[in-house]
Design an enzyme around this catalytic site. Structure first.
Site, short mmCIF file in Angstrom:
data_model
loop_
_atom_site.label_atom_id
_atom_site.label_comp_id
_atom_site.label_asym_id
_atom_site.label_seq_id
_atom_site.Cartn_x
_atom_site.Cartn_y
_atom_site.Cartn_z
N GLY B 180 -7.86 -7.36 8.44
CA GLY B 180 -7.96 -7.02 10.03
C GLY B 180 -8.37 -8.39 10.50
O GLY B 180 -8.72 -8.43 11.58
N ARG B 181 -8.39 -9.48 9.87
CA ARG B 181 -8.71 -10.85 10.58
C ARG B 181 -7.55 -11.64 10.77
O ARG B 181 -7.49 -12.18 11.89
CB ARG B 181 -9.44 -11.89 9.38
CG ARG B 181 -11.04 -11.36 9.08
CD ARG B 181 -11.61 -12.26 8.10
NE ARG B 181 -11.99 -13.67 8.95
CZ ARG B 181 -12.23 -14.57 8.53
NH1 ARG B 181 -12.03 -14.98 7.02
NH2 ARG B 181 -12.62 -15.65 8.99
N ARG B 249 -12.34 -5.37 15.14
CA ARG B 249 -12.15 -4.26 14.21
C ARG B 249 -13.21 -3.70 13.59
O ARG B 249 -13.29 -2.67 12.89
CB ARG B 249 -11.23 -5.10 13.13
CG ARG B 249 -12.09 -6.25 12.38
CD ARG B 249 -12.60 -5.77 10.96
NE ARG B 249 -13.37 -7.12 10.36
CZ ARG B 249 -12.92 -7.38 9.36
NH1 ARG B 249 -11.86 -7.07 8.73
NH2 ARG B 249 -13.39 -8.74 8.82
N ALA B 266 -1.98 -2.21 -19.01
CA ALA B 266 -2.03 -0.76 -19.07
C ALA B 266 -3.38 -0.22 -19.44
O ALA B 266 -3.82 0.73 -19.16
CB ALA B 266 -1.24 -0.45 -20.10
N ARG B 276 -10.95 7.97 -12.27
CA ARG B 276 -10.32 8.34 -10.97
C ARG B 276 -9.56 9.39 -10.99
O ARG B 276 -8.72 9.98 -10.05
CB ARG B 276 -9.95 7.16 -10.55
CG ARG B 276 -10.65 5.77 -10.25
CD ARG B 276 -11.99 6.32 -9.15
NE ARG B 276 -12.77 4.97 -9.12
CZ ARG B 276 -13.77 4.99 -8.48
NH1 ARG B 276 -14.32 6.09 -7.84
NH2 ARG B 276 -14.64 3.83 -8.17
#
Lengths: 322, 322, 322, 322
Positions: B180-181, B249, B266, B276
């Site tokens: 976003g910079r 932003r 892996a 997760r």
């Protein structure tokens, strides 16, 4: 309504603020012109007197409806507004929570390579120019980094999410952060100081920044504050409706504050500082965003107190992390 | 205006949507009652006929002013609205860009401990139950993790920022992300599928989720879409005014999409998957947010294709990363 | 010479030690038989009396030469022998040099997810069964590992090289070690305690160990001591000749002692302990070599003193590192 | 015995080698002088003719005993000697087993910061001076390291233990090594090339090396070969007696060969190369031991083939790892 009332009274709004926006009146005039044309194209005529309808009754009904629409919009806005609870901050907070870090630990660890079990050193200060200070300078200059690792500093950091986003890219550190899944995030938002440079000059990789214009400064201030209020209201509204925190938080902007414990050793910290503090005289100048630089500068202050000789060597070596 | 016009025509608004909000009319009626009381307390009387002023002129002036205020609000809203450009997505994209990963590389690395330079194995598939498959199962079961590290997978991931926030907490991986910079972020925002469970049940550490009510679903959808539009407009407005991207932003919410290259071996991937992806039958059940789980499931699909025997062993071992 | 002299006197050798070796006499007898045959095949006859040569002169010359060869061998052996300087050790030394580690730091870091800046906790002890102890047990059980990382322990370890070889495979730690390039390594060698199990039973991955036989124990003891002396002599001989330390050290065996500073956080330490301490009751039993287990046990002792509640939770969780 | 026999025959020893050792004869003469003095001091007289004892019987008994002692020493030496099996090597072997590494992957990962999902690049070569080559040079010069991480190289390395000791200090890599616990180590030992510099000049941190003298070269060669044979014999003897491999191996010197799979990404490799290859023109000259430098040079060769533009940028940037 407001214009005819000379001084604010209970129930009145505040006086208007300067704004970079356009004047409204010419826009209305333009609208009326266009609406006149639209009416003529739709109905074949403009609005005429004595057209067989009671203008007053039409007006009354329109206004009664209009009043409803006005109230609808006000309700919607209210649903988006949170007031007393929203707090704005322009600072980053960095507290040193715990540490085991000294110049002596660097010297001991370095000397083990040549002195083995005779290397253990009591924790004490070293004079500039002492053999120990010269050893630290030698290690720094020649990038012998491991002796700087037998140290640890735990910081408690409060900063906006976009700063933590950059901070957590540094993998040689430990992090535990406030969670938007497990708690309601507090309505604290970052708003830049009015002196924060706002204009980016130059091309990618070589940006410099200069001060914002008055208009830019006002816009940034207004935009960050307004989106803070609007988004936090949308957040609260969802929570009030029973939506899970992890879903509701999706609307929150990256300038909301979070907090975290951050633990690093001195070597990792030097790497972090070399990348996140801008110094013209550093061997590899970096161009960090000002907000993470504020965090980095605060960490550097704590570290300098704990390890003054190492810090001086880092500076003397033009901030190249060993 | 809208009420008297039977069917939408060019320039008209869309038909109203169902909304969890309150009815407006009673609120207006209540306002009029209160305003009547306020008027009486301020002026000592209600509004009377033949009070010496021309109601029509007062009305005309009020309406002319009111029109201006209406236009002001419309302008402000417009300044906050971006239309055609905003895109909503409910999916995570995970592409396998590059890889060097096979079951054979695990076997070779494991056998080096007992076979030294005789351990090199050509890349090939193994049958279930083969000595190689049994070796992989043995390594997995006994948590001998290092042989799984001589592999590499590079993914290109598109997901909202709040997902990348969780992803980047995994330090044993490499990341390069859209900035976003350095670029204007595109107006792509995550909006949950309407089937996404919205209610959190139970206490911290043991949450489960159930479907949202119709009202919750509508609210989440409306809130994420509205804040997306409002915040992106505030972002664009600042950019148009010349404010630096890194400042502008700050107003963007964490459901805006970003993209990144993510490289893992892996072993690191198995650790990531164990944390997760939620599976009832895993030895240590985890409770990931659904959105990062979508990313994890997509990675797991790619990995399973590359290393089927290792994947089967991971499953058989109840998803305990070695 | 020795046999006829009843009691040792200055210049005499020590009494013979028990040895698993063969008796020498039958070997000599066998040699003499073979040599007799060789002589007959070479010269067509055995050695006869009155063969025309002076046996005495032959003998004298042979003995004079033999004396030279004896002295040559003695010189060569001496060049390989170092005496008073060699030290044997059977212990590993682990000192806690510095630390910043407490149960309270785990609790603070964990609570930041739900309490943000209210999470800071003064350093203090927790009772078993207290909310803090239960939180730590919860984190351990559910493998929430990061809160355990905001801790640091620096150990000074003295152990043989083959132990450091295993230790340094653990990458989440910091090491500074005595260097064979920068100093002359001291003649300290590891010799196993006589109670050290010596026989490996079972197949790869499932080894158990049982006590050595008397003969095995004697052999290990003799072999490690003798190679220590011989190799250290070869090392010193090269150094004396001006050969660089980094070259001369190539002849040293892996049981020579080294020393190092080792810094880990509590999470890394638990991972290390789960792999390097054998416990029947652990969820994933490991089979470490006894010598690194000695180091691990000593580290565990220090850690338990610093973080008793965390240690108890680790034990209760069957030593699965979070 | 040997001296009187003109040419070697079956059963004879080989001709003597040049040796830096002392002449033996003067030492024997000196011994005889001292022994004469010791005899006189012990018995009050030298050995006289016609002293009442049969010199011949004394001699015979002494010689019979002496013969036994000689055979004892020979047996002991044999127990320490292994012959045909011992192999000496002066080279390091580095094979590239598997890789996913290209200049294109660096460019893609770097461009994601500005181009998001438009950054994906097909794998292809870049011309010197192309925009891609200039981007890689820019990243290198400004130490933007992460784009170099989305690469992977797996090497199979054969080198002595003292080299692996240094190699495994690099923590950002994956290792699986031949195990002295799980297999009998093969009798392959490193012996330096005769051109290997042997003399260390200067003080710690600034060493340089020069060629060894003939005597040093002979000594190093003899010492490494002899200890190799002696220690491997002690190792085999223990194994033959049933001692566990993990115990028996303690006597092996650090110049015995081992083998391992080593996996790194290009960023980690550049860090490794900057520390383990000596180049006068590098920004931070390092002083690696020659043997690990041989490994590093071989890895660099493989890497240069895979990523020629990145390698050129690394060189142009004076070998500062990004």
């Amino acid at each position: 309504m407001a214009a005819v009332i000379p001084a604010p009274r209970p129930g009145d709004q505040i006086a208007p603020l300067p704004s970079p926006g356009p004047d409204i009146q010419p826009l209305v005039i333009q609208d009326l012109v266009e609406r006149y044309e639209l009416g003529k194209s739709r109905y074949g005529t403009g609005l005429k007197t004595f057209n067989g309808r009671s203008g007053l009754v039409d007006l009354y009904q329109e206004l009664a409806d209009a009043l409803m629409y006005v109230r609808q919009v006000i309700e919607e806005d209210k649903a988006m507004l949170v007031d007393a609870e929203v707090e704005y901050r322009s600072v980053m907070t960095v507290e040193l929570v715990q540490s085991a870090a000294s110049d002596a630990s660097v010297v001991s660890a370095a000397r083990v390579s040549t002195q083995g079990d005779q290397s253990r050193l009591a924790d004490r200060d070293f004079a500039t120019g002492s053999p120990e200070a010269r050893l630290i300078a030698f290690l720094m200059r020649n990038r012998h980094g491991t002796p700087f690792e037998h140290t640890s500093m735990t910081f408690f950091v409060q900063a906006p999410i976009f700063v933590f986003r950059e901070l957590m890219r540094h993998r040689i550190a430990s992090y535990n952060e406030e969670s938007g899944r497990y708690r309601q995030l507090r309505p604290i938002f970052y708003v830049p100081e009015r002196t924060r440079p706002l204009q980016q000059i130059g091309k990618a990789g070589h940006y410099t920044f200069t001060a914002g214009t008055a208009s830019q400064t006002a816009l940034v201030d207004a935009a960050t504050r307004r989106t803070a209020r609007l988004t936090y209201a949308a957040y609260e509204q969802q929570l009030a409706e029973g939506v899970a925190r992890e879903v509701a938080r999706m609307v929150l902007p990256v300038n909301i504050y979070s907090s975290a414990y951050v633990t690093m050793n001195a070597r990792a910290l030097m790497n972090f500082l070399s990348l996140r503090v801008h110094r013209e005289d550093s061997a590899f100048p970096s161009f960090p965003q000002r907000e993470i630089e504020l965090v980095a500068e605060a960490m550097e202050g704590h570290w300098k107190d704990l390890m003054p000789i190492t810090h001086a060597a880092f500076e003397a070596n033009r901030r190249v992390a060993p």
